[in-house]
Design a protein around this motif. Sequence first.
Motif, short mmCIF file in Angstrom:
data_model
loop_
_atom_site.label_atom_id
_atom_site.label_comp_id
_atom_site.label_asym_id
_atom_site.label_seq_id
_atom_site.Cartn_x
_atom_site.Cartn_y
_atom_site.Cartn_z
N TYR A 126 29.04 143.73 109.10
CA TYR A 126 28.98 145.18 108.94
C TYR A 126 29.54 145.92 110.15
O TYR A 126 30.14 146.99 110.00
CB TYR A 126 27.54 145.63 108.68
CG TYR A 126 27.04 145.25 107.32
CD1 TYR A 126 27.51 145.90 106.18
CD2 TYR A 126 26.09 144.25 107.16
CE1 TYR A 126 27.06 145.55 104.92
CE2 TYR A 126 25.62 143.90 105.90
CZ TYR A 126 26.11 144.56 104.80
OH TYR A 126 25.67 144.21 103.55
N THR A 127 29.39 145.37 111.34
CA THR A 127 29.92 146.01 112.53
C THR A 127 31.44 146.11 112.43
O THR A 127 32.03 147.18 112.65
CB THR A 127 29.51 145.24 113.81
OG1 THR A 127 28.08 145.20 113.86
CG2 THR A 127 30.05 145.90 115.06
N LYS B 118 32.47 148.53 109.53
CA LYS B 118 32.35 149.94 109.92
C LYS B 118 33.50 150.33 110.85
O LYS B 118 34.13 151.38 110.66
CB LYS B 118 31.01 150.20 110.61
CG LYS B 118 30.80 151.67 110.94
CD LYS B 118 29.39 151.96 111.38
CE LYS B 118 29.22 153.46 111.54
NZ LYS B 118 27.81 153.84 111.57
N VAL C 147 25.14 150.68 103.59
CA VAL C 147 24.82 149.97 104.82
C VAL C 147 25.72 150.42 105.95
O VAL C 147 25.24 150.71 107.06
CB VAL C 147 24.93 148.43 104.62
CG1 VAL C 147 24.69 147.71 105.94
CG2 VAL C 147 23.92 147.96 103.57
N VAL C 148 27.01 150.52 105.69
CA VAL C 148 27.95 150.92 106.74
C VAL C 148 27.63 152.32 107.25
O VAL C 148 27.66 152.57 108.46
CB VAL C 148 29.41 150.83 106.22
CG1 VAL C 148 30.38 151.54 107.14
CG2 VAL C 148 29.81 149.36 106.05
N TRP D 163 24.62 151.98 109.46
CA TRP D 163 24.67 150.86 110.42
C TRP D 163 24.54 151.34 111.85
O TRP D 163 25.13 152.34 112.19
CB TRP D 163 25.98 150.08 110.21
CG TRP D 163 25.97 148.79 110.94
CD1 TRP D 163 26.65 148.49 112.08
CD2 TRP D 163 25.23 147.62 110.61
NE1 TRP D 163 26.39 147.22 112.48
CE2 TRP D 163 25.51 146.65 111.58
CE3 TRP D 163 24.34 147.30 109.59
CZ2 TRP D 163 24.94 145.39 111.58
CZ3 TRP D 163 23.79 146.05 109.58
CH2 TRP D 163 24.08 145.11 110.55
N PRO D 164 23.73 150.67 112.68
CA PRO D 164 22.93 149.50 112.37
C PRO D 164 21.62 149.88 111.68
O PRO D 164 20.99 150.86 112.05
CB PRO D 164 22.68 148.86 113.73
CG PRO D 164 22.73 150.02 114.69
CD PRO D 164 23.69 151.02 114.10
N ILE D 165 21.25 149.11 110.70
CA ILE D 165 20.04 149.37 109.93
C ILE D 165 19.35 148.04 109.65
O ILE D 165 20.01 147.02 109.50
CB ILE D 165 20.38 150.11 108.61
CG1 ILE D 165 19.11 150.52 107.87
CG2 ILE D 165 21.29 149.28 107.74
CD1 ILE D 165 19.38 151.42 106.67
N THR D 166 18.05 148.06 109.58
CA THR D 166 17.29 146.85 109.31
C THR D 166 17.19 146.58 107.82
O THR D 166 17.32 145.46 107.36
CB THR D 166 15.87 146.96 109.90
OG1 THR D 166 15.98 147.26 111.30
CG2 THR D 166 15.09 145.68 109.73
#
Length: 168
Positions: free
Chosen positions: A31-32, A35, A75-76, A79-82
């Motif tokens: 995801y990092t 993004k 999610v993106v 982000w950052p998300i748990t």
Amino acid sequence: LLASLGAALAASPPGYDAVLRAHVKGRAVDYTALKASGTLGPVLSSLGRMPEPTDNAGRMAFWINAYNALTLGLVVEAWPITSLQDLDGGRVWDTRTYRVAGQDVTLNQIEHQILRPLGDPRVHAALNCASRGCPALQDTAFVANTLDAQLGAASRAWADSNAVRIDR
């Protein structure tokens, strides 16, 4: 040949397959990097303008791809998300509306009102809700002409991962 190629391409937004190939590794999504790449935005923007395929396999592939791309976008964006459960009081699948094929839909509407009536329960093994307990996101887009094989593979992979446990 051109007609079947056009149908296959119509089932996924432009650039979506490349996004998946670049950022999905095994059961994980980077995801990092996704993004930072900025490549998902144009994919999501195109969903609202895309026509919905008219054949059953094309429709199913289209809506699976839309659901998965929109979930990646959620999610993106955060982000950052748990967990996606942290968004909208855990009701993100019902609260957020997206423009897809000229209509406004939620993720739950895609899953339960559009995909489920198409009659193939294996779609649930193809939908990724960005949780370890969900089926893994495939590293390629779903396409009409290979949908049956893709759904079979997704179902087997999900059952082999964590969907079914046999304790003898």
